[in-house]
Enzyme design. Structure first.
Site, PDB file in Angstrom:
ATOM      1  N   ASP A  87       0.559  -1.295   0.209  1.00 52.93           N
ATOM      2  CA  ASP A  87      -0.099   0.086  -0.251  1.00 52.93           C
ATOM      3  C   ASP A  87       0.782   1.203   0.136  1.00 52.93           C
ATOM      4  OD1 ASP A  87      -2.642   1.339   0.080  1.00 52.93           O
ATOM      5  OD2 ASP A  87      -2.798   1.285   2.149  1.00 52.93           O
ATOM      6  N   HIS A  88       0.567   2.153  -0.666  1.00 60.21           N
ATOM      7  CA  HIS A  88       1.333   3.499  -0.522  1.00 60.21           C
ATOM      8  C   HIS A  88       2.213   3.611  -1.338  1.00 60.21           C
ATOM      9  CE1 HIS A  88      -2.284   6.285   0.129  1.00 60.21           C
ATOM     10  NE2 HIS A  88      -3.218   5.061   0.684  1.00 60.21           N
ATOM     11  N   GLU A 121      -3.043  -0.612  -8.343  1.00 60.42           N
ATOM     12  CA  GLU A 121      -3.925   0.543  -8.098  1.00 60.42           C
ATOM     13  C   GLU A 121      -3.332   1.754  -7.625  1.00 60.42           C
ATOM     14  OE1 GLU A 121      -7.658   0.003  -4.869  1.00 60.42           O
ATOM     15  OE2 GLU A 121      -6.207   1.115  -3.958  1.00 60.42           O
ATOM     16  N   LYS A 157     -10.543   9.097   9.473  1.00 60.05           N
ATOM     17  CA  LYS A 157     -10.362   8.485   9.855  1.00 60.05           C
ATOM     18  C   LYS A 157     -11.166   7.254  11.200  1.00 60.05           C
ATOM     19  CE  LYS A 157      -6.401   7.287   7.189  1.00 60.05           C
ATOM     20  NZ  LYS A 157      -6.517   6.486   5.995  1.00 60.05           N
ATOM     21  N   HIS A 208     -10.775   4.320   0.050  1.00 62.05           N
ATOM     22  CA  HIS A 208     -10.105   4.102   0.730  1.00 62.05           C
ATOM     23  C   HIS A 208      -9.728   4.993   2.375  1.00 62.05           C
ATOM     24  CE1 HIS A 208      -5.913   4.136  -1.995  1.00 62.05           C
ATOM     25  NE2 HIS A 208      -7.171   3.507  -2.464  1.00 62.05           N
TER      26      HIS A 208
END
Length: 425
Positions: free
Chosen positions: A86-87, A197, A239, A272
């Site tokens: 991820d990221h 992605e 978040k 996300h």
């Protein structure tokens, strides 16, 4: 498929998918149980961790992979498993995660995005464009185009729209294409399949339909193996708490974004900061007709703290106190609105209220909604400081290892609610 093809992760393609991030390494049995209860046709990604999270928790890509895969196998999972690196921002990030066996590479070119572009005047946009036009060689090919989506929505690519997109995303598109080329070369050597992605969600303003179209079109024309795109949707996706915004307006917007994904790809729309966004899940599932990816991370950590609250109240109080001290520093890289001033100090609350205020409880939440208490964000943002604290980190792990059945059950209950809400397509 028998025993996960020697227990290696695979690409999941356009199947609906759900990412279960795990910042401690003990959550996978609960994730597997949730999938068994409510997964339906949704495919799981058990190994999922961003480079930022690995840095904060002092875990390696290999550890993340090993913890998740061993947890899944020991819990009896025999279906397919994807793995999300991820990221990613650098070729080194790619090399480390590819070597560990990750298959789904989330590119994050947010450092190259001009976050002020939406606020520039037309004159400023023209001035900025002159400075950066080499990074947007595609500009002339879009100006003047008009597109009608299957939803009947029109996208007009005017000169200003294209210039603003170039200023905002020109360098980011180039960065993403460069990383994608590196991923391709790495996997040609490894002789392994992969998928990509693209994350463009870490912006203050929502991704416009024109921006979505240009970004995706350029990535696909650049031979990026794009399977999923994460725009910044309308409303607030903070978040640790539920979606904040008009869900009907969101669904209309999602229909348009999904129409672009269908027209250009097809590829999945990715959500996300997907943890606990239960009120918007059915809209996402319907709009995409099941072609979605949802990414969660911090919510499994919060459920770990629920186990601590149930079995060691004094430790939970210490964690809350520590989190309040760390919050203003640790929240810097997160999209949150909670403040310490808005949440009572832990010393003022009895055990029941302590859990309600800082974790919330399903028994207090209306059907079809997610959690909304700001105390969750204080705990969410401070996971790295807590887990790497020489005393608290060890104590949390000790409680989880002493009560694996509790952790498994709270995770299964938590994520089954997420998965059930997404099975509306």
């Amino acid at each position: 498929m028998s025993q996960q093809s020697k227990h290696q992760c695979v690409t999941l393609g356009l199947a609906p998918s759900f990412g279960f991030g795990d910042r401690i390494g003990l959550a996978t049995p609960g994730h597997v149980e949730a999938m068994k209860r409510a997964g339906g046709s949704i495919e799981p990604i058990f190994p999922q961790q961003s480079i930022r999270e690995m840095t904060r928790t002092k875990r390696t890509a290999t550890q993340v992979m090993s913890d998740a895969m061993n947890g899944a196998i020991n819990a009896g999972w025999t279906g397919r498993i994807g793995a999300d690196a991820d990221h990613l921002k650098t070729p080194d990030d790619v090399d480390v995660t590819a070597a560990a066996g990750f298959t789904f590479f989330t590119l994050d070119p947010s450092d190259e995005v001009d976050q002020k572009a939406d606020d520039y005047s037309e004159a400023q946009v023209k001035e900025k464009f002159e400075q950066i036009k080499e990074s947007a060689p595609w500009y002339d090919s879009y100006v003047g185009k008009s597109l009608q989506l299957s939803t009947s929505t029109n996208i007009n690519l005017t000169e200003e729209v294209c210039m603003r997109a170039a200023v905002k995303y020109g360098a980011a598109i180039q960065k993403a294409l460069g990383l994608a080329e590196h991923i391709c070369k790495v996997h040609e050597k490894l002789q392994r399949d992969y998928e990509i992605e693209l994350s463009v969600d870490e912006t203050d303003q929502p991704t416009t339909l024109a921006e979505h179209y240009i970004i995706a079109d350029q990535c696909l024309k650049g031979d990026m193996k794009l399977v999923s795109l994460a725009p910044r949707f309308i409303g607030e996706l903070e978040k640790g708490v539920d979606y904040k915004g008009d869900v009907d307006a969101l669904e209309s917007s999602l229909n348009d974004h999904a129409a672009i994904a269908e027209m250009l790809g097809p590829y999945k729309l990715s959500l996300h900061s997907g943890s606990d966004k239960i009120s918007m899940y059915p809209a996402l599932a319907r709009a995409t007709k099941g072609r979605f990816h949802v990414k969660t991370a911090g919510t499994s950590y919060l459920e770990a703290l629920r186990v601590v609250a149930r079995h060691d109240e004094e430790l939970f109080r210490r964690i809350v106190r520590f989190a309040r001290e760390r919050y203003d520093t640790d929240k810097a890289t997160y999209h949150v609105s909670a403040t310490n001033a808005a949440v009572p100090d832990e010393s003022e609350l009895d055990a029941t209220r302590l859990q309600q205020v800082y974790l919330e409880r399903w028994s207090d939440v209306p059907q079809g909604k997610g959690f909304t208490e700001p105390g969750r964000q204080i705990l969410h943002c401070t996971f790295g400081s807590t887990l790497t604290d020489s005393d608290l980190g060890h104590a949390v792990r000790s409680v989880l290892e002493s009560h694996p059945d509790t952790y498994k059950e709270v995770l299964a209950d938590h994520f089954a609610r997420h998965l059930e809400a997404l099975n509306h397509f």
